[in-house]
Scaffold this motif. Structure first.
Motif, PDB file in Angstrom:
ATOM      1  N   MET A  17       3.671  11.526  -7.507  1.00  0.00           N
ATOM      2  CA  MET A  17       3.623  10.263  -8.178  1.00  0.00           C
ATOM      3  C   MET A  17       3.985   8.938  -7.429  1.00  0.00           C
ATOM      4  O   MET A  17       2.874   8.063  -7.418  1.00  0.00           O
ATOM      5  CB  MET A  17       4.518  10.361  -9.496  1.00  0.00           C
ATOM      6  N   PRO A  18       4.962   9.084  -6.542  1.00  0.00           N
ATOM      7  CA  PRO A  18       5.350   7.885  -5.833  1.00  0.00           C
ATOM      8  C   PRO A  18       4.105   7.655  -4.839  1.00  0.00           C
ATOM      9  O   PRO A  18       3.703   6.403  -4.322  1.00  0.00           O
ATOM     10  CB  PRO A  18       6.660   8.116  -5.179  1.00  0.00           C
ATOM     11  N   LEU A  19       3.545   8.775  -4.222  1.00  0.00           N
ATOM     12  CA  LEU A  19       2.635   8.786  -3.290  1.00  0.00           C
ATOM     13  C   LEU A  19       1.494   8.255  -3.815  1.00  0.00           C
ATOM     14  O   LEU A  19       0.640   7.227  -3.323  1.00  0.00           O
ATOM     15  CB  LEU A  19       2.503  10.230  -2.474  1.00  0.00           C
ATOM     16  N   GLY A  20       0.747   8.542  -4.878  1.00  0.00           N
ATOM     17  CA  GLY A  20      -0.220   8.179  -5.468  1.00  0.00           C
ATOM     18  C   GLY A  20      -0.249   6.563  -5.966  1.00  0.00           C
ATOM     19  O   GLY A  20      -1.172   5.995  -5.853  1.00  0.00           O
ATOM     20  N   LEU A  21       1.019   6.246  -6.483  1.00  0.00           N
ATOM     21  CA  LEU A  21       1.115   4.964  -7.252  1.00  0.00           C
ATOM     22  C   LEU A  21       1.043   3.771  -5.782  1.00  0.00           C
ATOM     23  O   LEU A  21       0.611   2.798  -6.050  1.00  0.00           O
ATOM     24  CB  LEU A  21       2.438   4.548  -7.733  1.00  0.00           C
ATOM     25  N   ARG A  22       1.318   4.361  -4.597  1.00  0.00           N
ATOM     26  CA  ARG A  22       0.991   3.366  -3.616  1.00  0.00           C
ATOM     27  C   ARG A  22      -0.309   3.203  -3.209  1.00  0.00           C
ATOM     28  O   ARG A  22      -0.570   2.275  -2.412  1.00  0.00           O
ATOM     29  CB  ARG A  22       1.968   3.948  -2.457  1.00  0.00           C
ATOM     30  N   LEU A  23      -1.207   3.955  -3.950  1.00  0.00           N
ATOM     31  CA  LEU A  23      -2.591   3.593  -3.526  1.00  0.00           C
ATOM     32  C   LEU A  23      -3.077   2.832  -4.813  1.00  0.00           C
ATOM     33  O   LEU A  23      -4.551   2.604  -4.918  1.00  0.00           O
ATOM     34  CB  LEU A  23      -3.361   5.105  -3.378  1.00  0.00           C
ATOM     35  N   VAL A  24      -2.492   2.471  -5.559  1.00  0.00           N
ATOM     36  CA  VAL A  24      -2.796   1.759  -6.670  1.00  0.00           C
ATOM     37  C   VAL A  24      -2.730   0.248  -6.490  1.00  0.00           C
ATOM     38  O   VAL A  24      -1.624  -0.119  -6.305  1.00  0.00           O
ATOM     39  CB  VAL A  24      -2.315   1.935  -7.921  1.00  0.00           C
ATOM     40  N   ASP A  25      -3.800  -0.538  -6.726  1.00  0.00           N
ATOM     41  CA  ASP A  25      -3.289  -2.126  -6.421  1.00  0.00           C
ATOM     42  C   ASP A  25      -2.925  -2.823  -7.931  1.00  0.00           C
ATOM     43  O   ASP A  25      -3.408  -2.152  -8.997  1.00  0.00           O
ATOM     44  CB  ASP A  25      -5.021  -2.731  -6.233  1.00  0.00           C
ATOM     45  N   GLY A  26      -1.902  -3.745  -7.625  1.00  0.00           N
ATOM     46  CA  GLY A  26      -1.644  -4.215  -8.816  1.00  0.00           C
ATOM     47  C   GLY A  26       0.078  -4.706  -8.420  1.00  0.00           C
ATOM     48  O   GLY A  26       0.687  -4.319  -7.810  1.00  0.00           O
ATOM     49  N   PRO A  27       0.502  -5.770  -9.245  1.00  0.00           N
ATOM     50  CA  PRO A  27       1.934  -6.197  -9.041  1.00  0.00           C
ATOM     51  C   PRO A  27       2.856  -5.315  -9.729  1.00  0.00           C
ATOM     52  O   PRO A  27       2.591  -4.714 -10.497  1.00  0.00           O
ATOM     53  CB  PRO A  27       1.674  -7.522 -10.016  1.00  0.00           C
ATOM     54  N   GLY A  28       3.888  -5.356  -8.818  1.00  0.00           N
ATOM     55  CA  GLY A  28       4.688  -4.530  -8.990  1.00  0.00           C
ATOM     56  C   GLY A  28       4.980  -3.075  -8.805  1.00  0.00           C
ATOM     57  O   GLY A  28       5.900  -2.009  -8.943  1.00  0.00           O
ATOM     58  N   ILE A  29       3.713  -2.411  -8.221  1.00  0.00           N
ATOM     59  CA  ILE A  29       3.515  -1.075  -8.006  1.00  0.00           C
ATOM     60  C   ILE A  29       4.213  -0.709  -7.005  1.00  0.00           C
ATOM     61  O   ILE A  29       4.948   0.406  -6.979  1.00  0.00           O
ATOM     62  CB  ILE A  29       1.859  -0.897  -7.793  1.00  0.00           C
ATOM     63  N   ALA A  30       4.417  -1.335  -5.792  1.00  0.00           N
ATOM     64  CA  ALA A  30       5.132  -0.897  -4.700  1.00  0.00           C
ATOM     65  C   ALA A  30       6.738  -0.597  -5.144  1.00  0.00           C
ATOM     66  O   ALA A  30       7.240   0.153  -4.754  1.00  0.00           O
ATOM     67  CB  ALA A  30       4.965  -1.754  -3.492  1.00  0.00           C
ATOM     68  N   ARG A  31       7.071  -1.485  -5.957  1.00  0.00           N
ATOM     69  CA  ARG A  31       8.404  -1.391  -6.367  1.00  0.00           C
ATOM     70  C   ARG A  31       8.868  -0.316  -7.147  1.00  0.00           C
ATOM     71  O   ARG A  31       9.609   0.461  -7.298  1.00  0.00           O
ATOM     72  CB  ARG A  31       8.782  -2.820  -7.111  1.00  0.00           C
ATOM     73  N   LEU A  32       7.794   0.040  -8.240  1.00  0.00           N
ATOM     74  CA  LEU A  32       7.608   1.239  -9.011  1.00  0.00           C
ATOM     75  C   LEU A  32       7.772   2.456  -8.378  1.00  0.00           C
ATOM     76  O   LEU A  32       8.468   3.563  -8.600  1.00  0.00           O
ATOM     77  CB  LEU A  32       6.643   1.401  -9.961  1.00  0.00           C
ATOM     78  N   ALA A  33       6.783   2.641  -7.281  1.00  0.00           N
ATOM     79  CA  ALA A  33       6.914   3.841  -6.327  1.00  0.00           C
ATOM     80  C   ALA A  33       8.256   3.969  -5.642  1.00  0.00           C
ATOM     81  O   ALA A  33       8.457   5.113  -5.549  1.00  0.00           O
ATOM     82  CB  ALA A  33       5.740   3.581  -5.312  1.00  0.00           C
ATOM     83  N   ARG A  34       8.687   2.900  -5.282  1.00  0.00           N
ATOM     84  CA  ARG A  34      10.106   3.181  -4.524  1.00  0.00           C
ATOM     85  C   ARG A  34      11.243   3.814  -5.677  1.00  0.00           C
ATOM     86  O   ARG A  34      12.035   4.497  -5.063  1.00  0.00           O
ATOM     87  CB  ARG A  34      10.606   1.811  -4.111  1.00  0.00           C
ATOM     88  N   TRP A  35      11.284   3.410  -6.633  1.00  0.00           N
ATOM     89  CA  TRP A  35      12.144   3.712  -7.901  1.00  0.00           C
ATOM     90  C   TRP A  35      11.791   4.981  -8.567  1.00  0.00           C
ATOM     91  O   TRP A  35      12.721   5.652  -9.280  1.00  0.00           O
ATOM     92  CB  TRP A  35      12.222   2.587  -8.667  1.00  0.00           C
ATOM     93  N   TRP A  36      10.402   5.364  -8.407  1.00  0.00           N
ATOM     94  CA  TRP A  36      10.171   6.506  -9.032  1.00  0.00           C
ATOM     95  C   TRP A  36      10.930   7.881  -8.759  1.00  0.00           C
ATOM     96  O   TRP A  36      11.474   8.523 -10.007  1.00  0.00           O
ATOM     97  CB  TRP A  36       8.392   6.677  -8.922  1.00  0.00           C
ATOM     98  N   PRO A  37      11.156   8.308  -7.707  1.00  0.00           N
ATOM     99  CA  PRO A  37      11.878   9.576  -7.594  1.00  0.00           C
ATOM    100  C   PRO A  37      13.310   9.556  -8.395  1.00  0.00           C
ATOM    101  O   PRO A  37      13.784  10.408  -8.540  1.00  0.00           O
ATOM    102  CB  PRO A  37      11.972   9.674  -6.073  1.00  0.00           C
ATOM    103  N   VAL A  38      14.035   8.282  -8.002  1.00  0.00           N
ATOM    104  CA  VAL A  38      15.371   8.052  -8.697  1.00  0.00           C
ATOM    105  C   VAL A  38      15.426   8.408  -9.973  1.00  0.00           C
ATOM    106  O   VAL A  38      16.199   9.162 -10.728  1.00  0.00           O
ATOM    107  CB  VAL A  38      15.598   6.809  -8.180  1.00  0.00           C
ATOM    108  N   VAL A  39      14.310   7.837 -10.837  1.00  0.00           N
ATOM    109  CA  VAL A  39      14.242   8.109 -12.372  1.00  0.00           C
ATOM    110  C   VAL A  39      13.766   9.637 -12.580  1.00  0.00           C
ATOM    111  O   VAL A  39      14.259  10.083 -13.559  1.00  0.00           O
ATOM    112  CB  VAL A  39      13.370   7.244 -12.811  1.00  0.00           C
ATOM    113  N   ALA A  40      12.860  10.164 -11.664  1.00  0.00           N
ATOM    114  CA  ALA A  40      12.471  11.545 -11.901  1.00  0.00           C
ATOM    115  C   ALA A  40      13.497  12.558 -11.600  1.00  0.00           C
ATOM    116  O   ALA A  40      13.311  13.868 -12.224  1.00  0.00           O
ATOM    117  CB  ALA A  40      11.293  11.792 -11.113  1.00  0.00           C
ATOM    118  N   VAL A  41      14.558  12.388 -11.032  1.00  0.00           N
ATOM    119  CA  VAL A  41      15.392  13.358 -10.613  1.00  0.00           C
ATOM    120  C   VAL A  41      16.291  13.980 -11.802  1.00  0.00           C
ATOM    121  O   VAL A  41      16.111  15.193 -11.738  1.00  0.00           O
ATOM    122  CB  VAL A  41      16.632  12.701  -9.610  1.00  0.00           C
TER     123      VAL A  41
END
Length: 272
Positions: A17-41
């Motif tokens: 999920m975080p790897l794929g999100l970094r390939l999506v264009d859009g505002p706030g995506i990079a921040r969401l990708a960084r925090w994704w693993p934390v919420v997924a744990v």
């Protein structure tokens, strides 16, 4: 089989999920990708706990993130771009699919048969919607953006439609599920062909070409297994067991197709 399926789910939530999100264009995506693993744990921990309120509760933050942030992003993107072009449909599907996966995860960890689906089917739905619903749909969108052809546009439609038809087959019958498998396989084989013929050939980087070649070659085999299983379910012909499918089709698609392809696309710098 539970050990393997849980491991694949963890790979999907924490890495894919975080790897794929970094390939999506859009505002706030990079921040969401960084925090994704934390919420997924917490959800990853819940996979190894007995079914019940605690396990289900640990999955709720992940489900809320997929619904409020990821599906919300899909709605915002659709409103802003007002486009249902082939590549856009694939990307929107990728953004929406994890919400269904997370819902299935919460229900399965609670021991609740959501919409009449057995717990075993719910458990398999979670990785399917992470790797096919999110991963493969995103890759289809990237291929469609990079290769301007009718085959690329067809692939970008076949993967989301095929994924939805397979899920609809659970509600209808095995014949409908077979139809979905045929559509999904068509899309995946088109992705493999276009990746091998066009995307790989255009890359000047040897490592990227190798990753793309592995991803394309993998689909030639794994989707034959998917067709074999669906045909057997619909006709009663001999076919692989679910455990064998998880160990072959599921594992190979997760590692050799989706992850290799996403790493390769990350190296290209192309975004969906």
């Amino acid at each position: 089989m539970a050990l393997l399926v849980n491991s694949i789910i963890m790979l999907g939530m924490l890495v894919l999920m975080p790897l794929g999100l970094r390939l999506v264009d859009g505002p706030g995506i990079a921040r969401l990708a960084r925090w994704w693993p934390v919420v997924a744990v917490p959800s990853a921990v819940a996979l190894w706990l007995p079914r019940g309120a605690l396990a289900a509760g640990l999955c709720v933050p992940y489900a809320l993130m997929t619904l409020l942030l990821l599906a919300g992003l899909a709605v915002t993107r659709l409103a802003q771009r007002r486009s249902l072009a082939s590549a856009e449909v694939a990307v929107l599907t990728a953004l929406a699919a994890p919400t269904a996966a997370a819902s299935a995860l919460v229900a399965e960890r609670a021991g609740h048969e959501l919409f009449g689906f057995g717990l075993g089917i719910l458990a398999l739905t979670v990785p399917h919607l992470h790797f096919a619903g999110f991963g493969a749909a995103l890759i289809a969108g990237l291929v469609c953006r990079s290769v301007d052809s009718g085959a690329a546009r067809a692939a970008a439609w076949c993967v989301p439609v095929g994924t939805l038809l397979v899920l609809a087959g659970y509600f209808v019958d095995d014949t409908a599920e077979l139809a979905g498998a045929v559509v999904l396989t068509t899309g995946m084989w088109l992705i493999a062909w276009l990746t091998w013929r066009d995307v790989r050939a255009r890359s000047a980087d040897r490592a990227t070409r190798t990753l793309l070649a592995v991803a394309a070659a993998t689909l030639a085999v794994t989707m034959l297994l998917a067709l074999s299983w669906a045909l057997g379910e619909a006709t009663g012909l001999p076919h692989p067991s679910l455990a064998w499918m998880a160990a072959t089709h599921g594992l190979a698609n997760a590692l050799a197709f989706v992850l290799c392809a996403l790493v390769a696309w990350r190296r290209t710098g192309v975004r969906a």
